[in-house]
Scaffold this active site. Structure first.
Site, PDB file in Angstrom:
ATOM      1  N   GLU A  13       0.827  -1.211   0.000  1.00 46.31           N
ATOM      2  CA  GLU A  13       0.000   0.000   0.000  1.00 46.31           C
ATOM      3  C   GLU A  13       0.863   1.264   0.000  1.00 46.31           C
ATOM      4  OE1 GLU A  13      -3.850  -1.428   2.542  1.00 46.31           O
ATOM      5  OE2 GLU A  13      -1.960  -1.358   3.598  1.00 46.31           O
ATOM      6  N   ASP A 217     -12.001  -5.442  -2.147  1.00 48.29           N
ATOM      7  CA  ASP A 217     -12.872  -6.629  -2.085  1.00 48.29           C
ATOM      8  C   ASP A 217     -14.224  -6.210  -1.531  1.00 48.29           C
ATOM      9  OD1 ASP A 217     -10.842  -6.758   0.504  1.00 48.29           O
ATOM     10  OD2 ASP A 217     -12.910  -7.117   1.033  1.00 48.29           O
TER      11      ASP A 217
HETATM   12  N1  ADE Z   1      -9.075  -4.511   4.283  1.00 46.46           N
HETATM   13  C1  ADE Z   1      -9.335  -4.801   2.999  1.00 46.46           C
HETATM   14  N2  ADE Z   1     -10.363  -5.650   2.890  1.00 46.46           N
HETATM   15  C2  ADE Z   1     -10.772  -5.917   4.153  1.00 46.46           C
HETATM   16  C3  ADE Z   1     -11.766  -6.736   4.698  1.00 46.46           C
HETATM   17  N3  ADE Z   1     -12.571  -7.472   3.913  1.00 46.46           N
HETATM   18  N4  ADE Z   1     -11.909  -6.791   6.057  1.00 46.46           N
HETATM   19  C4  ADE Z   1     -11.089  -6.054   6.841  1.00 46.46           C
HETATM   20  N5  ADE Z   1     -10.115  -5.266   6.375  1.00 46.46           N
HETATM   21  C5  ADE Z   1      -9.951  -5.188   5.040  1.00 46.46           C
END
Ligand code: ADE
Length: 235
Positions: A13, A217
């Protein structure tokens, strides 16, 4: 000159920012690497918090106490849980809540004990700059990388981000988490694992804080796969 800190959880990142730093030098403190240098003529320090609220809080405190940071910006990825918050979109935080904070019945659910609040707001001026930059960046990126087949136009959202010490990777879990927050008038767009902790530290020191997260996601059963691919290839 005032020092701006740019904090991320993971090297993937941060990597793109490191290459932009002039006169970089690395300082190791408290198990973390801090990169000091200049960016566009401003003193900056880049740091990796590692994952989770405790790691983020200690790193933010070191940035302030040892590196003289006068404002902190968090940049990284998040899981989209708001309606229409899709992979590749960007969320600029308006404020943060800890979705795993529960000291009830002593305090109301989500309230951080002895602060009298569950929401920690971001700094308006810094957030406005991030919003402008995110919109510009996304317009540029869409022109260059947009997936012609899907035709999906990436969006910048602004709103509440919920942080907690778990990777959310189940649709029912994500829905339950959002439902429970909504019962307290909290409507998160995204989940991640650090931002609320940094917001709380900056509140304690009365320093400006802002955060921008790209959606890696949808916090569902695909989340771990999408997350890994995204941080490798896009973030
Ligand atoms: N960072 C990126 N995706 C995430 C997720 N699904 N849960 C917690 N932190 C995250």
């Amino acid at each position: 000159m005032t020092t701006i800190a740019i904090l991320s959880a993971l090297l993937d990142e941060q990597r793109g920012l490191l290459g932009e730093l002039s006169n970089p030098h690395k300082v190791r403190r408290g198990g973390r690497d801090f990169w000091c240098g200049q960016w566009h003529g401003r003193d900056v320090v880049l740091a990796l918090s590692k994952i989770g609220k405790v790691a983020a809080a200690t790193t933010a405190t070191t940035l302030i106490e040892s590196f003289g940071a006068k404002s902190i910006v968090f940049t990284g990825v998040a899981g989209g849980v708001g309606v229409g918050v899709n992979v590749g979109d960007v969320v600029v935080a308006s404020d943060f809540v800890q979705h795993d904070m529960d000291a009830s019945p002593l305090f109301s659910r989500y309230e951080v004990p002895l602060y009298g609040r569950s929401r920690f707001p971001c700094d308006a001026a810094l957030t406005a700059i991030l919003l402008e930059a995110a919109n510009e960046g996304l317009t540029w990126a869409c022109g260059h990388f947009e997936d012609e087949r899907s035709g999906y136009r990436r969006k910048v959202h602004q709103g509440l981000i919920a942080s907690g010490d778990r990777f959310v990777s189940d649709l029912a879990d994500a829905a339950g988490l959002v439902d429970a927050l909504q019962q307290f008038g909290l409507n998160p767009l995204a989940v991640e694992m650090e931002g609320a902790a940094v917001a709380q530290v900056c509140h304690d020191y009365a320093l400006p804080f802002a955060a921008v997260r790209t959606v890696s996601d949808r916090a569902d059963s695909q989340a771990h796969v999408d997350f890994s691919e995204f941080v490798n290839q896009v973030a």
